[in-house]
Design a protein around this motif. Structure first.
Motif, PDB file in Angstrom:
ATOM      1  N   ALA A 135       5.333  -9.333  17.971  1.00  0.00           N
ATOM      2  CA  ALA A 135       4.357  -9.506  16.882  1.00  0.00           C
ATOM      3  C   ALA A 135       4.264  -8.248  16.031  1.00  0.00           C
ATOM      4  O   ALA A 135       3.178  -7.779  15.678  1.00  0.00           O
ATOM      5  CB  ALA A 135       2.988  -9.893  17.442  1.00  0.00           C
ATOM      6  N   ALA A 136       5.419  -7.692  15.694  1.00  0.00           N
ATOM      7  CA  ALA A 136       5.468  -6.442  14.944  1.00  0.00           C
ATOM      8  C   ALA A 136       4.962  -6.633  13.513  1.00  0.00           C
ATOM      9  O   ALA A 136       5.243  -7.654  12.876  1.00  0.00           O
ATOM     10  CB  ALA A 136       6.898  -5.908  14.907  1.00  0.00           C
ATOM     11  N   PRO A 137       4.229  -5.657  12.974  1.00  0.00           N
ATOM     12  CA  PRO A 137       3.712  -5.742  11.603  1.00  0.00           C
ATOM     13  C   PRO A 137       4.805  -5.410  10.576  1.00  0.00           C
ATOM     14  O   PRO A 137       4.849  -4.313  10.006  1.00  0.00           O
ATOM     15  CB  PRO A 137       2.585  -4.714  11.580  1.00  0.00           C
ATOM     16  CG  PRO A 137       3.018  -3.673  12.575  1.00  0.00           C
ATOM     17  CD  PRO A 137       3.731  -4.440  13.669  1.00  0.00           C
ATOM     18  N   VAL A 138       5.703  -6.355  10.367  1.00  0.00           N
ATOM     19  CA  VAL A 138       6.846  -6.139   9.474  1.00  0.00           C
ATOM     20  C   VAL A 138       7.041  -7.364   8.596  1.00  0.00           C
ATOM     21  O   VAL A 138       6.783  -8.496   9.016  1.00  0.00           O
ATOM     22  CB  VAL A 138       8.129  -5.845  10.300  1.00  0.00           C
ATOM     23  CG1 VAL A 138       8.471  -6.991  11.231  1.00  0.00           C
ATOM     24  CG2 VAL A 138       9.309  -5.513   9.387  1.00  0.00           C
TER      25      VAL A 138
ATOM     26  N   ARG B 288       0.845  -1.192   0.000  1.00  0.00           N
ATOM     27  CA  ARG B 288       0.000   0.000   0.000  1.00  0.00           C
ATOM     28  C   ARG B 288       0.879   1.240   0.000  1.00  0.00           C
ATOM     29  O   ARG B 288       2.046   1.200   0.394  1.00  0.00           O
ATOM     30  CB  ARG B 288      -0.896   0.019   1.240  1.00  0.00           C
ATOM     31  CG  ARG B 288      -1.971  -1.001   1.233  1.00  0.00           C
ATOM     32  CD  ARG B 288      -2.981  -0.911   2.361  1.00  0.00           C
ATOM     33  NE  ARG B 288      -2.695  -0.054   3.499  1.00  0.00           N
ATOM     34  CZ  ARG B 288      -3.354  -0.119   4.656  1.00  0.00           C
ATOM     35  NH1 ARG B 288      -4.318  -1.026   4.810  1.00  0.00           N
ATOM     36  NH2 ARG B 288      -3.057   0.688   5.650  1.00  0.00           N
ATOM     37  N   SER B 289       0.313   2.350  -0.430  1.00  0.00           N
ATOM     38  CA  SER B 289       1.096   3.584  -0.513  1.00  0.00           C
ATOM     39  C   SER B 289       1.524   4.094   0.846  1.00  0.00           C
ATOM     40  O   SER B 289       2.516   4.816   0.959  1.00  0.00           O
ATOM     41  CB  SER B 289       0.291   4.668  -1.247  1.00  0.00           C
ATOM     42  OG  SER B 289      -0.914   4.943  -0.551  1.00  0.00           O
ATOM     43  N   ASP B 290       0.790   3.724   1.918  1.00  0.00           N
ATOM     44  CA  ASP B 290       1.165   4.210   3.247  1.00  0.00           C
ATOM     45  C   ASP B 290       2.098   3.261   3.992  1.00  0.00           C
ATOM     46  O   ASP B 290       2.562   3.567   5.092  1.00  0.00           O
ATOM     47  CB  ASP B 290      -0.073   4.496   4.098  1.00  0.00           C
ATOM     48  CG  ASP B 290      -0.929   3.260   4.341  1.00  0.00           C
ATOM     49  OD1 ASP B 290      -0.775   2.276   3.594  1.00  0.00           O
ATOM     50  OD2 ASP B 290      -1.765   3.283   5.269  1.00  0.00           O
ATOM     51  N   ASP B 291       2.400   2.092   3.435  1.00  0.00           N
ATOM     52  CA  ASP B 291       3.394   1.206   4.043  1.00  0.00           C
ATOM     53  C   ASP B 291       4.762   1.869   3.963  1.00  0.00           C
ATOM     54  O   ASP B 291       5.019   2.686   3.076  1.00  0.00           O
ATOM     55  CB  ASP B 291       3.422  -0.139   3.323  1.00  0.00           C
ATOM     56  CG  ASP B 291       2.141  -0.930   3.519  1.00  0.00           C
ATOM     57  OD1 ASP B 291       1.473  -0.736   4.553  1.00  0.00           O
ATOM     58  OD2 ASP B 291       1.805  -1.740   2.625  1.00  0.00           O
ATOM     59  N   PHE B 292       5.653   1.517   4.880  1.00  0.00           N
ATOM     60  CA  PHE B 292       6.968   2.162   4.911  1.00  0.00           C
ATOM     61  C   PHE B 292       8.053   1.118   4.630  1.00  0.00           C
ATOM     62  O   PHE B 292       8.109   0.078   5.279  1.00  0.00           O
ATOM     63  CB  PHE B 292       7.233   2.847   6.256  1.00  0.00           C
ATOM     64  CG  PHE B 292       8.075   4.078   6.140  1.00  0.00           C
ATOM     65  CD1 PHE B 292       7.516   5.335   6.172  1.00  0.00           C
ATOM     66  CD2 PHE B 292       9.452   3.968   5.970  1.00  0.00           C
ATOM     67  CE1 PHE B 292       8.305   6.476   6.042  1.00  0.00           C
ATOM     68  CE2 PHE B 292      10.245   5.095   5.852  1.00  0.00           C
ATOM     69  CZ  PHE B 292       9.673   6.359   5.882  1.00  0.00           C
ATOM     70  N   VAL B 293       8.895   1.441   3.658  1.00  0.00           N
ATOM     71  CA  VAL B 293       9.915   0.509   3.166  1.00  0.00           C
ATOM     72  C   VAL B 293      11.301   0.920   3.655  1.00  0.00           C
ATOM     73  O   VAL B 293      11.641   2.108   3.658  1.00  0.00           O
ATOM     74  CB  VAL B 293       9.893   0.466   1.624  1.00  0.00           C
ATOM     75  CG1 VAL B 293      11.050  -0.360   1.085  1.00  0.00           C
ATOM     76  CG2 VAL B 293       8.564  -0.093   1.133  1.00  0.00           C
TER      77      VAL B 293
ATOM     78  N   ALA C  21      13.354  -1.154  10.463  1.00  0.00           N
ATOM     79  CA  ALA C  21      12.008  -1.538  10.046  1.00  0.00           C
ATOM     80  C   ALA C  21      11.192  -2.076  11.226  1.00  0.00           C
ATOM     81  O   ALA C  21      10.005  -1.748  11.385  1.00  0.00           O
ATOM     82  CB  ALA C  21      12.080  -2.589   8.941  1.00  0.00           C
ATOM     83  N   VAL C  22      11.824  -2.896  12.062  1.00  0.00           N
ATOM     84  CA  VAL C  22      11.115  -3.455  13.206  1.00  0.00           C
ATOM     85  C   VAL C  22      10.758  -2.351  14.198  1.00  0.00           C
ATOM     86  O   VAL C  22       9.647  -2.317  14.744  1.00  0.00           O
ATOM     87  CB  VAL C  22      11.940  -4.554  13.890  1.00  0.00           C
ATOM     88  CG1 VAL C  22      11.278  -5.009  15.185  1.00  0.00           C
ATOM     89  CG2 VAL C  22      12.122  -5.734  12.948  1.00  0.00           C
ATOM     90  N   GLY C  23      11.681  -1.432  14.432  1.00  0.00           N
ATOM     91  CA  GLY C  23      11.381  -0.321  15.328  1.00  0.00           C
ATOM     92  C   GLY C  23      10.220   0.511  14.817  1.00  0.00           C
ATOM     93  O   GLY C  23       9.332   0.910  15.589  1.00  0.00           O
ATOM     94  N   TYR C  24      10.219   0.755  13.509  1.00  0.00           N
ATOM     95  CA  TYR C  24       9.109   1.520  12.922  1.00  0.00           C
ATOM     96  C   TYR C  24       7.800   0.749  13.072  1.00  0.00           C
ATOM     97  O   TYR C  24       6.751   1.326  13.398  1.00  0.00           O
ATOM     98  CB  TYR C  24       9.399   1.804  11.455  1.00  0.00           C
ATOM     99  CG  TYR C  24       8.468   2.812  10.827  1.00  0.00           C
ATOM    100  CD1 TYR C  24       8.809   4.161  10.768  1.00  0.00           C
ATOM    101  CD2 TYR C  24       7.237   2.431  10.299  1.00  0.00           C
ATOM    102  CE1 TYR C  24       7.952   5.095  10.202  1.00  0.00           C
ATOM    103  CE2 TYR C  24       6.381   3.347   9.739  1.00  0.00           C
ATOM    104  CZ  TYR C  24       6.730   4.680   9.688  1.00  0.00           C
ATOM    105  OH  TYR C  24       5.874   5.599   9.126  1.00  0.00           O
TER     106      TYR C  24
END
Length: 377
Positions: A194-197, A95-100, A153-156
């Motif tokens: 259970a991070a969303p990554v 999605r456009s709001d996901d962060f890479v 990424a996990v921290g985010y």
């Protein structure tokens, strides 16, 4: 938790290319996969053509980047030829709001996320303020330190949890990075919270000059379940499989079920970077084998087999690729570098004696080149 797709834990990580999930064979034949098919049942010929166009643009820009470096316009370039499917397929599933959080080789991810021509070349020139706006692209600056972006990424992602957001974070890294502590530590935290990554490992067979068989005795995707993270090993040269797998992984992470891990088995057709000579450590016959698995050629074969290809489409893709490459070249050639001593200007807000001494030493070093030029005349 186990792997989402059947994984042979004794498969050789380099040679057992058939021990992967795929939807398009190397010859362009569409095949069925009970676990992947549901994730791409909306993909029509128009979507496939878009994927083909994206991969072609990535390859054309990559070729231009190599040429610009060889011509002295860039300090370095990290080629991604052969890895277009793994990058484009997974990026198109987001999605456009996901962060890479990319490494330095994810040119395709950057272009899919909206990178402008200057964004992909100026940092390789070492220009000031050369990178893109991370918030505009929802993409962190490319990470040079191997594997460090996995922790970011996990921290985010843990921040997303606390904000109760609906987006996910994605970390891209190579097979060599899985031997780094950062990646393993990131998976510990991701699993524990259970991070969303989603972790995307582009297994291109080489960590600079070290083959993947030195990095791993068995498939890399098999490591993730040991952390309690479901994983999938996919054909990284099959853009449709990469799209499907990433849709599964993103849905898993977004649902609150925790992280997911993808291993995209592909091959780095070029050097590690333009400072590398791969002929010193790998056999030419390996390139011949992987050339037959080319991600762009196989999608072209599928489109032709399904009568979804015509001369107008081919010409349109070629024209757009040339336009983009010309814009990239123009951005590099018209970049105006600051004077070398300006590197000291923004280090401290106030004058600093140690910095002044460094400036004087660097100035003397630069003056030495001026003497050499004068003697050459």
């Amino acid at each position: 938790m186990t792997t989402m797709h059947t994984l042979n834990p004794t498969a050789d990580p380099a040679t057992d290319i058939d021990e992967v999930a795929r939807l398009i064979r190397a010859d362009g034949t569409r095949v069925s996969d009970g676990e992947l098919d549901p994730w791409v049942d909306d993909v029509d010929h128009a979507f496939l053509r878009d994927l083909y166009r994206d991969m072609s643009l990535v390859r054309r820009v990559d070729t231009e980047g190599v040429a610009l470096q060889r011509q002295g316009q860039l300090g370095l370039w990290a080629p991604c030829r052969g890895q277009e499917a793994a990058q484009v397929g997974t990026a198109r599933a987001l999605r456009s709001d996901d962060f890479v959080f990319p490494s330095y080789r994810e040119l395709g991810v950057g272009l899919v996320r909206g990178a402008e021509p200057a964004d992909v070349v100026l940092s390789w020139r070492g220009e000031v303020h050369a990178t893109y706006d991370p918030q505009r692209m929802r993409t962190a600056p490319p990470q040079i330190i191997i594997g460090a972006q996995s922790l970011h990424a996990v921290g985010y992602a843990m921040g997303i949890q606390r904000d109760r957001g609906g987006e996910i974070a994605v970390a891209y890294f190579g097979d060599g990075a899985t031997s780094q502590g950062d990646v393993n530590e990131a998976m510990v935290f991701a699993s524990s919270f259970a991070a969303p990554v989603v972790f995307v490992c582009s297994n291109n067979q080489w960590a600079i000059s070290e083959p993947v068989t030195v990095q791993a005795r068995f498939p890399i995707a098999g490591r993730a379940p040991g952390f309690g993270i479901p994983s999938m090993r996919i054909d990284g040269n099959d853009v449709l499989a990469c799209l499907a797998a990433m849709r599964w992984a993103a849905d898993h992470a977004r649902s609150g079920a925790g992280p997911a891990f993808l291993e995209a088995v592909t091959y780095r057709m070029g050097p590690h970077t333009t400072s590398d000579d791969p002929t010193r450590y790998r056999a030419p016959e390996d390139l011949e084998v992987w050339a037959q698995r080319d991600p762009i050629m196989r999608l072209e074969a599928l489109l032709k087999a399904e009568d979804a290809w015509d001369d107008a489409f081919e010409a349109g893709v070629a024209d757009r690729a040339d336009e983009l490459a010309a814009a990239v070249r123009d951005a590099a050639l018209h970049a105006r570098s600051r004077e070398p001593l300006a590197v000291f200007d923004d280090v401290y807000a106030e004058p600093h004696t140690a910095l002044a001494a460094q400036r004087r030493r660097f100035g003397a070093y630069l003056d030495g080149f001026a003497d050499d030029e004068e003697n050459a005349r």
